[in-house]
Design a protein around this motif. Structure first.
Motif, PDB file in Angstrom:
ATOM      1  N   ALA A  80      92.978   5.445 104.692  1.00  0.00           N
ATOM      2  CA  ALA A  80      94.420   5.648 104.563  1.00  0.00           C
ATOM      3  C   ALA A  80      95.140   5.635 105.911  1.00  0.00           C
ATOM      4  CB  ALA A  80      94.694   6.968 103.850  1.00  0.00           C
ATOM      5  N   THR A  81      94.425   5.933 107.002  1.00  0.00           N
ATOM      6  CA  THR A  81      95.068   6.048 108.315  1.00  0.00           C
ATOM      7  C   THR A  81      95.241   4.700 109.015  1.00  0.00           C
ATOM      8  OG1 THR A  81      92.901   6.561 109.245  1.00  0.00           O
ATOM      9  CG2 THR A  81      94.320   8.433 108.735  1.00  0.00           C
ATOM     10  N   ALA A  82      94.528   3.676 108.526  1.00  0.00           N
ATOM     11  CA  ALA A  82      94.649   2.345 109.150  1.00  0.00           C
ATOM     12  C   ALA A  82      96.030   1.765 108.873  1.00  0.00           C
ATOM     13  CB  ALA A  82      93.570   1.425 108.595  1.00  0.00           C
ATOM     14  N   GLU A  83      96.424   0.762 109.659  1.00  0.00           N
ATOM     15  CA  GLU A  83      97.745   0.133 109.510  1.00  0.00           C
ATOM     16  C   GLU A  83      97.578  -1.374 109.324  1.00  0.00           C
ATOM     17  OE1 GLU A  83     101.453   0.096 108.728  1.00  0.00           O
ATOM     18  OE2 GLU A  83     100.665   2.037 109.397  1.00  0.00           O
ATOM     19  N   PRO A  84      97.740  -1.937 108.134  1.00  0.00           N
ATOM     20  CA  PRO A  84      97.973  -1.262 106.848  1.00  0.00           C
ATOM     21  C   PRO A  84      96.695  -0.600 106.324  1.00  0.00           C
ATOM     22  CG  PRO A  84      97.697  -3.628 106.498  1.00  0.00           C
ATOM     23  CD  PRO A  84      97.640  -3.413 107.977  1.00  0.00           C
ATOM     24  N   PRO A  85      96.832   0.287 105.319  1.00  0.00           N
ATOM     25  CA  PRO A  85      95.650   0.960 104.775  1.00  0.00           C
ATOM     26  C   PRO A  85      94.605  -0.039 104.252  1.00  0.00           C
ATOM     27  CG  PRO A  85      97.652   1.961 103.918  1.00  0.00           C
ATOM     28  CD  PRO A  85      98.065   0.720 104.635  1.00  0.00           C
ATOM     29  N   VAL A  86      93.336   0.321 104.427  1.00  0.00           N
ATOM     30  CA  VAL A  86      92.253  -0.563 103.966  1.00  0.00           C
ATOM     31  C   VAL A  86      91.866  -0.172 102.543  1.00  0.00           C
ATOM     32  CG1 VAL A  86      89.896  -1.370 104.431  1.00  0.00           C
ATOM     33  CG2 VAL A  86      91.409  -0.790 106.342  1.00  0.00           C
ATOM     34  N   CYS A  87      91.808  -1.193 101.675  1.00  0.00           N
ATOM     35  CA  CYS A  87      91.451  -0.954 100.273  1.00  0.00           C
ATOM     36  C   CYS A  87      90.297  -1.850  99.853  1.00  0.00           C
ATOM     37  CB  CYS A  87      92.649  -1.228  99.364  1.00  0.00           C
ATOM     38  SG  CYS A  87      93.981  -0.041  99.592  1.00  0.00           S
ATOM     39  N   LYS A  88      89.627  -1.407  98.792  1.00  0.00           N
ATOM     40  CA  LYS A  88      88.496  -2.159  98.255  1.00  0.00           C
ATOM     41  C   LYS A  88      88.623  -2.183  96.743  1.00  0.00           C
ATOM     42  CE  LYS A  88      83.710  -2.483  99.833  1.00  0.00           C
ATOM     43  NZ  LYS A  88      82.611  -1.783 100.491  1.00  0.00           N
ATOM     44  N   ILE A  89      88.222  -3.299  96.135  1.00  0.00           N
ATOM     45  CA  ILE A  89      88.249  -3.375  94.672  1.00  0.00           C
ATOM     46  C   ILE A  89      86.839  -3.063  94.186  1.00  0.00           C
ATOM     47  CG2 ILE A  89      88.517  -4.936  92.702  1.00  0.00           C
ATOM     48  CD1 ILE A  89      90.735  -6.363  94.358  1.00  0.00           C
ATOM     49  N   LEU A  90      86.733  -1.984  93.399  1.00  0.00           N
ATOM     50  CA  LEU A  90      85.401  -1.568  92.927  1.00  0.00           C
ATOM     51  C   LEU A  90      85.518  -0.681  91.697  1.00  0.00           C
ATOM     52  CD1 LEU A  90      85.456   1.521  94.195  1.00  0.00           C
ATOM     53  CD2 LEU A  90      84.686   0.378  96.231  1.00  0.00           C
ATOM     54  N   ASP A  91      84.362  -0.341  91.133  1.00  0.00           N
ATOM     55  CA  ASP A  91      84.302   0.581  89.996  1.00  0.00           C
ATOM     56  C   ASP A  91      84.360   1.995  90.574  1.00  0.00           C
ATOM     57  OD1 ASP A  91      83.463   2.347  88.000  1.00  0.00           O
ATOM     58  OD2 ASP A  91      82.112   0.891  87.090  1.00  0.00           O
ATOM     59  N   TYR A  92      85.497   2.661  90.378  1.00  0.00           N
ATOM     60  CA  TYR A  92      85.730   3.938  91.065  1.00  0.00           C
ATOM     61  C   TYR A  92      84.751   5.028  90.625  1.00  0.00           C
ATOM     62  CZ  TYR A  92      88.239   7.686  93.400  1.00  0.00           C
ATOM     63  OH  TYR A  92      88.575   8.736  94.216  1.00  0.00           O
TER      64      TYR A  92
END
Length: 200
Positions: A80-92
């Motif tokens: 969440a702190t990265a700019e922009p936030p880093v996201c991943k697509i996965l089975d949560y």
């Protein structure tokens, strides 16, 4: 008679809308049980997507959510702190399970080692020796380390060779249950040997 100005007192708080209540509850449960924001909880306008199932890069939040829906998976914010936030697509749910499993494994690895001490005199008789040997076997079988030492009182330090022989015999008799971590070593008035349990 002078009239006192009307003072209605503090205003009662406005009732919270159902939507706002739901958002607050969602935010609380998210921070309590699941440290990562997912899907609609991600507030950024654009995110950096990483992972095996997408072309890495910066996407608008709408595009990222659409890709997650297309794959029938979740969009999870992993930094969440990265700019922009880093996201991943996965089975949560699977991701949470794996995180819990990792944590459990780390805890298991960091289990404190218990050290049991066994004390001998330089001229320990056979009965006492066998009694202490039996205890040491029990300690090693339960996974504890054994710190055996011969204590030299006063002039008995003259028998240090005898103490060393005793500790080496002790280690030899425990060979089936443990291995020597530290050979007999004289520290002040004590000669110490460390025996660690053999892995089952």
């Amino acid at each position: 008679m002078e009239k006192k100005p009307y003072n209605p007192g503090p205003r009662p708080p406005r009732p919270m809308s159902a939507g706002k209540q739901q958002r607050q509850l969602q935010r609380r449960s998210n921070t309590k049980d699941a440290p990562n924001a997912i899907n609609d909880q991600i507030r950024a306008r654009e995110v950096r997507l990483v992972g095996d199932n997408v072309e890495p890069g910066i996407y608008s939040i709408q595009e990222a959510r659409a890709k997650a829906e297309e794959l029938e998976l979740d969009l999870v914010e992993i930094s969440a702190t990265a700019e922009p936030p880093v996201c991943k697509i996965l089975d949560y749910q699977k991701y949470l399970y794996q995180q819990k499993k990792k944590l459990k494994e780390q805890k298991a690895k960091s289990v404190k080692v218990v050290i049991k001490e066994i004390r001998f005199g330089p001229q320990t008789d056979e009965h006492d020796y066998n009694f202490k040997l039996k205890h040491a076997i029990g300690f090693l079988q339960e996974g504890s380390k054994v710190k055996a030492y011969v204590f030299f009182k006063g002039r008995s330090i003259l028998f240090k060779e005898q103490g060393e022989v005793l500790l080496l015999r002790f280690a030899n008799d425990l060979e089936e249950y443990g291995k020597v971590e530290q050979m007999p070593l004289l520290e002040g008035k004590r000669m110490i040997i460390m025996i660690t349990p053999k892995k089952k």
